[in-house]
Write a protein that holds these residues in place. Structure first.
Motif, PDB file in Angstrom:
ATOM      1  N   ARG A  13      27.582  48.230  43.825  1.00 34.98           N
ATOM      2  CA  ARG A  13      27.851  49.643  44.102  1.00 34.98           C
ATOM      3  C   ARG A  13      28.331  50.394  42.860  1.00 34.98           C
ATOM      4  O   ARG A  13      28.217  51.615  42.793  1.00 34.98           O
ATOM      5  CB  ARG A  13      28.884  49.757  45.230  1.00 34.98           C
ATOM      6  CG  ARG A  13      28.312  49.398  46.592  1.00 34.98           C
ATOM      7  CD  ARG A  13      29.358  49.408  47.684  1.00 34.98           C
ATOM      8  NE  ARG A  13      28.743  49.275  49.001  1.00 34.98           N
ATOM      9  CZ  ARG A  13      29.423  49.154  50.135  1.00 34.98           C
ATOM     10  NH1 ARG A  13      30.752  49.122  50.105  1.00 34.98           N
ATOM     11  NH2 ARG A  13      28.787  49.055  51.286  1.00 34.98           N
ATOM     12  N   ALA A  14      28.843  49.658  41.896  1.00 30.49           N
ATOM     13  CA  ALA A  14      29.253  50.283  40.638  1.00 30.49           C
ATOM     14  C   ALA A  14      28.102  50.366  39.644  1.00 30.49           C
ATOM     15  O   ALA A  14      28.300  50.811  38.514  1.00 30.49           O
ATOM     16  CB  ALA A  14      30.413  49.502  40.027  1.00 30.49           C
ATOM     17  N   GLY A  15      26.903  49.941  40.048  1.00 30.86           N
ATOM     18  CA  GLY A  15      25.745  50.087  39.192  1.00 30.86           C
ATOM     19  C   GLY A  15      25.260  48.832  38.505  1.00 30.86           C
ATOM     20  O   GLY A  15      24.316  48.886  37.718  1.00 30.86           O
ATOM     21  N   TYR A  16      25.891  47.679  38.777  1.00 31.80           N
ATOM     22  CA  TYR A  16      25.464  46.425  38.151  1.00 31.80           C
ATOM     23  C   TYR A  16      24.346  45.847  39.006  1.00 31.80           C
ATOM     24  O   TYR A  16      24.575  45.094  39.961  1.00 31.80           O
ATOM     25  CB  TYR A  16      26.644  45.465  38.047  1.00 31.80           C
ATOM     26  CG  TYR A  16      26.445  44.380  37.010  1.00 31.80           C
ATOM     27  CD1 TYR A  16      26.745  44.617  35.674  1.00 31.80           C
ATOM     28  CD2 TYR A  16      25.962  43.130  37.360  1.00 31.80           C
ATOM     29  CE1 TYR A  16      26.559  43.636  34.716  1.00 31.80           C
ATOM     30  CE2 TYR A  16      25.786  42.133  36.415  1.00 31.80           C
ATOM     31  CZ  TYR A  16      26.081  42.395  35.103  1.00 31.80           C
ATOM     32  OH  TYR A  16      25.893  41.422  34.149  1.00 31.80           O
ATOM     33  N   GLN A  17      23.104  46.190  38.673  1.00 38.66           N
ATOM     34  CA  GLN A  17      21.972  45.959  39.554  1.00 38.66           C
ATOM     35  C   GLN A  17      21.672  44.488  39.791  1.00 38.66           C
ATOM     36  O   GLN A  17      21.156  44.119  40.852  1.00 38.66           O
ATOM     37  CB  GLN A  17      20.750  46.681  39.000  1.00 38.66           C
ATOM     38  CG  GLN A  17      20.912  48.192  38.980  1.00 38.66           C
ATOM     39  CD  GLN A  17      19.735  48.916  38.360  1.00 38.66           C
ATOM     40  OE1 GLN A  17      18.868  48.307  37.744  1.00 38.66           O
ATOM     41  NE2 GLN A  17      19.701  50.230  38.519  1.00 38.66           N
ATOM     42  N   ARG A  18      21.968  43.632  38.825  1.00 41.89           N
ATOM     43  CA  ARG A  18      21.701  42.202  39.020  1.00 41.89           C
ATOM     44  C   ARG A  18      22.500  41.631  40.190  1.00 41.89           C
ATOM     45  O   ARG A  18      22.121  40.609  40.773  1.00 41.89           O
ATOM     46  CB  ARG A  18      22.046  41.436  37.750  1.00 41.89           C
ATOM     47  CG  ARG A  18      21.121  41.721  36.580  1.00 41.89           C
ATOM     48  CD  ARG A  18      21.671  41.141  35.295  1.00 41.89           C
ATOM     49  NE  ARG A  18      21.893  39.709  35.380  1.00 41.89           N
ATOM     50  CZ  ARG A  18      22.608  39.023  34.485  1.00 41.89           C
ATOM     51  NH1 ARG A  18      23.171  39.654  33.463  1.00 41.89           N
ATOM     52  NH2 ARG A  18      22.752  37.723  34.615  1.00 41.89           N
ATOM     53  N   ALA A  19      23.602  42.291  40.554  1.00 45.77           N
ATOM     54  CA  ALA A  19      24.444  41.772  41.631  1.00 45.77           C
ATOM     55  C   ALA A  19      23.728  41.804  42.974  1.00 45.77           C
ATOM     56  O   ALA A  19      24.033  40.996  43.857  1.00 45.77           O
ATOM     57  CB  ALA A  19      25.748  42.568  41.707  1.00 45.77           C
ATOM     58  N   ASP A  20      22.776  42.719  43.149  1.00 42.26           N
ATOM     59  CA  ASP A  20      22.066  42.781  44.427  1.00 42.26           C
ATOM     60  C   ASP A  20      21.261  41.517  44.682  1.00 42.26           C
ATOM     61  O   ASP A  20      21.206  41.027  45.812  1.00 42.26           O
ATOM     62  CB  ASP A  20      21.153  44.016  44.457  1.00 42.26           C
ATOM     63  CG  ASP A  20      21.921  45.301  44.694  1.00 42.26           C
ATOM     64  OD1 ASP A  20      22.702  45.343  45.651  1.00 42.26           O
ATOM     65  OD2 ASP A  20      21.746  46.246  43.905  1.00 42.26           O
ATOM     66  N   LEU A  21      20.630  40.981  43.651  1.00 41.03           N
ATOM     67  CA  LEU A  21      19.863  39.748  43.844  1.00 41.03           C
ATOM     68  C   LEU A  21      20.793  38.583  44.162  1.00 41.03           C
ATOM     69  O   LEU A  21      20.468  37.740  45.019  1.00 41.03           O
ATOM     70  CB  LEU A  21      19.027  39.441  42.602  1.00 41.03           C
ATOM     71  CG  LEU A  21      18.139  38.195  42.686  1.00 41.03           C
ATOM     72  CD1 LEU A  21      17.237  38.240  43.909  1.00 41.03           C
ATOM     73  CD2 LEU A  21      17.313  38.039  41.411  1.00 41.03           C
ATOM     74  N   ASP A  22      21.957  38.533  43.527  1.00 41.89           N
ATOM     75  CA  ASP A  22      22.903  37.473  43.855  1.00 41.89           C
ATOM     76  C   ASP A  22      23.466  37.648  45.269  1.00 41.89           C
ATOM     77  O   ASP A  22      23.750  36.656  45.962  1.00 41.89           O
ATOM     78  CB  ASP A  22      24.036  37.438  42.830  1.00 41.89           C
ATOM     79  CG  ASP A  22      23.684  36.576  41.619  1.00 41.89           C
ATOM     80  OD1 ASP A  22      22.532  36.683  41.162  1.00 41.89           O
ATOM     81  OD2 ASP A  22      24.539  35.801  41.150  1.00 41.89           O
ATOM     82  N   LEU A  23      23.636  38.900  45.710  1.00 42.97           N
ATOM     83  CA  LEU A  23      24.042  39.130  47.103  1.00 42.97           C
ATOM     84  C   LEU A  23      22.968  38.611  48.059  1.00 42.97           C
ATOM     85  O   LEU A  23      23.280  37.999  49.087  1.00 42.97           O
ATOM     86  CB  LEU A  23      24.267  40.629  47.335  1.00 42.97           C
ATOM     87  CG  LEU A  23      25.699  41.143  47.192  1.00 42.97           C
ATOM     88  CD1 LEU A  23      25.709  42.663  47.235  1.00 42.97           C
ATOM     89  CD2 LEU A  23      26.601  40.579  48.270  1.00 42.97           C
ATOM     90  N   ALA A  24      21.714  38.871  47.715  1.00 43.45           N
ATOM     91  CA  ALA A  24      20.636  38.364  48.556  1.00 43.45           C
ATOM     92  C   ALA A  24      20.680  36.840  48.623  1.00 43.45           C
ATOM     93  O   ALA A  24      20.521  36.240  49.700  1.00 43.45           O
ATOM     94  CB  ALA A  24      19.291  38.839  48.004  1.00 43.45           C
ATOM     95  N   ARG A  25      20.926  36.206  47.495  1.00 44.37           N
ATOM     96  CA  ARG A  25      21.023  34.746  47.472  1.00 44.37           C
ATOM     97  C   ARG A  25      22.221  34.263  48.287  1.00 44.37           C
ATOM     98  O   ARG A  25      22.158  33.231  48.958  1.00 44.37           O
ATOM     99  CB  ARG A  25      21.119  34.258  46.033  1.00 44.37           C
ATOM    100  CG  ARG A  25      19.812  34.412  45.259  1.00 44.37           C
ATOM    101  CD  ARG A  25      19.993  34.158  43.790  1.00 44.37           C
ATOM    102  NE  ARG A  25      18.712  34.173  43.079  1.00 44.37           N
ATOM    103  CZ  ARG A  25      18.556  34.544  41.821  1.00 44.37           C
ATOM    104  NH1 ARG A  25      19.617  34.934  41.109  1.00 44.37           N
ATOM    105  NH2 ARG A  25      17.365  34.534  41.253  1.00 44.37           N
ATOM    106  N   PHE A  26      23.333  35.010  48.205  1.00 41.54           N
ATOM    107  CA  PHE A  26      24.526  34.642  48.974  1.00 41.54           C
ATOM    108  C   PHE A  26      24.198  34.621  50.466  1.00 41.54           C
ATOM    109  O   PHE A  26      24.541  33.681  51.185  1.00 41.54           O
ATOM    110  CB  PHE A  26      25.651  35.633  48.687  1.00 41.54           C
ATOM    111  CG  PHE A  26      26.909  35.374  49.470  1.00 41.54           C
ATOM    112  CD1 PHE A  26      27.936  34.609  48.924  1.00 41.54           C
ATOM    113  CD2 PHE A  26      27.079  35.878  50.754  1.00 41.54           C
ATOM    114  CE1 PHE A  26      29.096  34.351  49.650  1.00 41.54           C
ATOM    115  CE2 PHE A  26      28.230  35.626  51.477  1.00 41.54           C
ATOM    116  CZ  PHE A  26      29.236  34.866  50.917  1.00 41.54           C
ATOM    117  N   TYR A  27      23.528  35.688  50.952  1.00 39.99           N
ATOM    118  CA  TYR A  27      23.248  35.764  52.382  1.00 39.99           C
ATOM    119  C   TYR A  27      22.109  34.851  52.811  1.00 39.99           C
ATOM    120  O   TYR A  27      21.953  34.566  54.002  1.00 39.99           O
ATOM    121  CB  TYR A  27      22.949  37.217  52.769  1.00 39.99           C
ATOM    122  CG  TYR A  27      24.196  38.067  52.775  1.00 39.99           C
ATOM    123  CD1 TYR A  27      25.223  37.812  53.680  1.00 39.99           C
ATOM    124  CD2 TYR A  27      24.364  39.100  51.865  1.00 39.99           C
ATOM    125  CE1 TYR A  27      26.377  38.578  53.687  1.00 39.99           C
ATOM    126  CE2 TYR A  27      25.513  39.874  51.863  1.00 39.99           C
ATOM    127  CZ  TYR A  27      26.522  39.597  52.769  1.00 39.99           C
ATOM    128  OH  TYR A  27      27.677  40.349  52.764  1.00 39.99           O
TER     129      TYR A  27
END
Length: 470
Positions: free
Chosen positions: A367-381
């Motif tokens: 949410r702060a703009g670090y776009q790579r975190a979305d892919l890691d969130l996807a991997r987490f879920y």
């Protein structure tokens, strides 16, 4: 800057403890030199006695500190000084907007600046350009174009610099980037801030000779009134950024960072970061020592690099305890710090019990703009080793990562696809769209005004709870 005890001792009668009587000239000098304690000791007693000049500079001081409490104090003193300093309505309106998110405060700033421009105030035009730069939803393209043209027509270096900065902020549009480079090529001898832009353009054009020429010009002018360590750092950052297809120009960047590192903490931290991966670039370099020095001086970036080094065993032995300590410090202020700390937990350094701590960190980083975190969130879920898998949420964040062209997302979606039902895809699409829109409003505070001036509609909030795992 150190953490301010009791928020700069707001409203405390410091004059009673001063060895000498307060003096506004001494307070202004201290403010310009960054000695904020000394500046407050001189300005606060005089401001409390009604001296408008002291109120003006005290408001600037509290605005510079930038905490929520000092923001309120800045508003208080700007309200007192605006009668004598009409342009104080600009920072006052911005601070009120920051506190309330009410766009009427920004519209009030716009009207004041238009009025001051009619009155012939020489600073009003550049402030108006900066207002439209920071809040583009306030005006349409024709209105902004007229203001930019008027500023350029003055041939005043400050106005030209403001226009160039507008194009810099909006250079995501190709026409704006071209205009930025053309203006910089025409005015860079008077507007030194253009040097980083020209260096990036030369790098994109695969023109190393031009890059070297610009680096030499910057170093020849450093330090001066307009070419400071921060500008060298900005040039180096343009030569290192991964946001362009051309490879980084590390040698030129290091030359800039070396020159700036003795008086600029971010340059020291960035130099240590580069040398951590490539210690051979400077003979007898000790990047870990550089990073420790920068960290001791308060650099969150240095803490991030040190944490990654101790997590990955780069130039040091792997040390999970030290890695977590450094990354926790970095996560307090840096989205990249949250991302790396999340990876620390996902890789199991702190044990399975701590694995779930990764989700809220990744969400904050994304949410702060670090776009790579979305892919890691996807991997987490998508994980079902430690937490219950949620393929719908995995698909949602993979969709966001795909929209942002994050590397590796296509392979992830191919692996996830066999696990998805139609209902999961529908839910994932819904979550992704709500989350994406919420971020747009969060990152562009005037977007709501621009899109919904008549209806006053506000952005919907994401239905995803921070750290939700089910």
């Amino acid at each position: 800057m150190r953490k301010w005890a009791s928020t700069l001792l707001l409203c405390l009668p410091l004059a009673a403890h001063a060895a000498v009587l307060p003096d506004i000239g001494r307070g202004v000098q201290a403010l310009e030199a960054g000695r904020l304690d000394q500046a407050e000791k001189n300005l606060l007693p005089l401001a409390q006695r009604g001296f408008v000049d002291a109120q003006h500079y005290l408001a600037r001081l509290y605005k510079q500190v930038g905490t929520e409490a000092t923001r309120d104090e800045a508003i208080r003193w700007y309200e007192q000084s605006v009668s004598k300093y009409p342009l104080d309505a600009d920072p006052l309106g911005r601070l009120r907007f920051e506190a309330t998110r009410d766009p009427q405060h920004l519209l009030g700033v716009e009207q004041m600046l238009l009025q001051q421009r009619e009155f012939g105030n020489p600073d009003a035009l550049k402030r108006l350009v900066r207002l439209y730069r920071d809040f583009p939803g306030l005006a349409d393209d024709d209105k902004i174009g007229d203001v930019l043209g008027a500023a350029l027509a003055t041939d005043d270096p400050d106005n030209i610099a403001a226009v160039i900065d507008w194009y810099r902020k909006n250079d995501g549009v190709r026409e704006n980037f071209v205009q930025l480079i053309q203006l910089c090529a025409r005015h860079y001898r008077r507007v030194d801030d253009c040097l980083p832009d020209l260096a990036l353009n030369a790098r994109m054009g695969r023109n190393p000779e031009r890059v070297t020429e610009l680096v030499d010009q910057a170093l020849a002018r450093y330090p001066s009134e307009r070419v400071d360590a921060g500008l060298l750092y900005d040039m180096a950052s343009r030569l290192l950024t991964n946001n362009v297809p051309q490879p980084p120009m590390q040698a030129d960047a290091i030359e800039l960072l070396e020159a700036a590192s003795s008086r600029h903490l971010p340059s020291l931290a960035r130099l240590g970061e580069i040398l951590t991966d490539r210690p051979d670039l400077i003979e007898d370099a000790n990047p870990i020592e550089m990073l420790e020095q920068a960290h001791a001086a308060g650099s969150a970036d240095a803490a991030l690099t040190l944490g990654r080094a101790y997590m990955n065993g780069t130039l040091v032995e792997i040390d999970p305890s030290r890695a977590e300590q450094y990354l926790s410090e970095a996560s307090e202020t840096l989205p990249a710090g949250k991302f790396s700390l999340a990876r620390f937990y996902m890789r199991g350094f702190a044990g399975d019990d701590e694995y779930v701590r990764a989700a809220p960190l990744l969400l904050d980083a994304a949410r702060a703009g670090y776009q790579r975190a979305d892919l890691d969130l996807a991997r987490f879920y998508a994980e079902n080793r430690v937490v219950q898998a949620n393929p719908a949420y995995a698909f949602a964040f993979a969709r966001i990562a795909q929209r942002n062209e994050v590397s590796g997302v296509a392979e992830f979606l191919n692996q996830l696809q066999p696990r998805l039902t139609d209902d999961m895809v529908a839910k994932g699409n819904s979550v992704a769209e709500k989350e994406f829109e919420a971020r747009r409003y969060r990152n562009e505070p005037m977007l709501g005004l621009a899109l919904n001036q008549e209806s006053g509609a506000t952005a919907s909030e994401s239905t995803l709870k921070d750290g939700e795992t089910q």
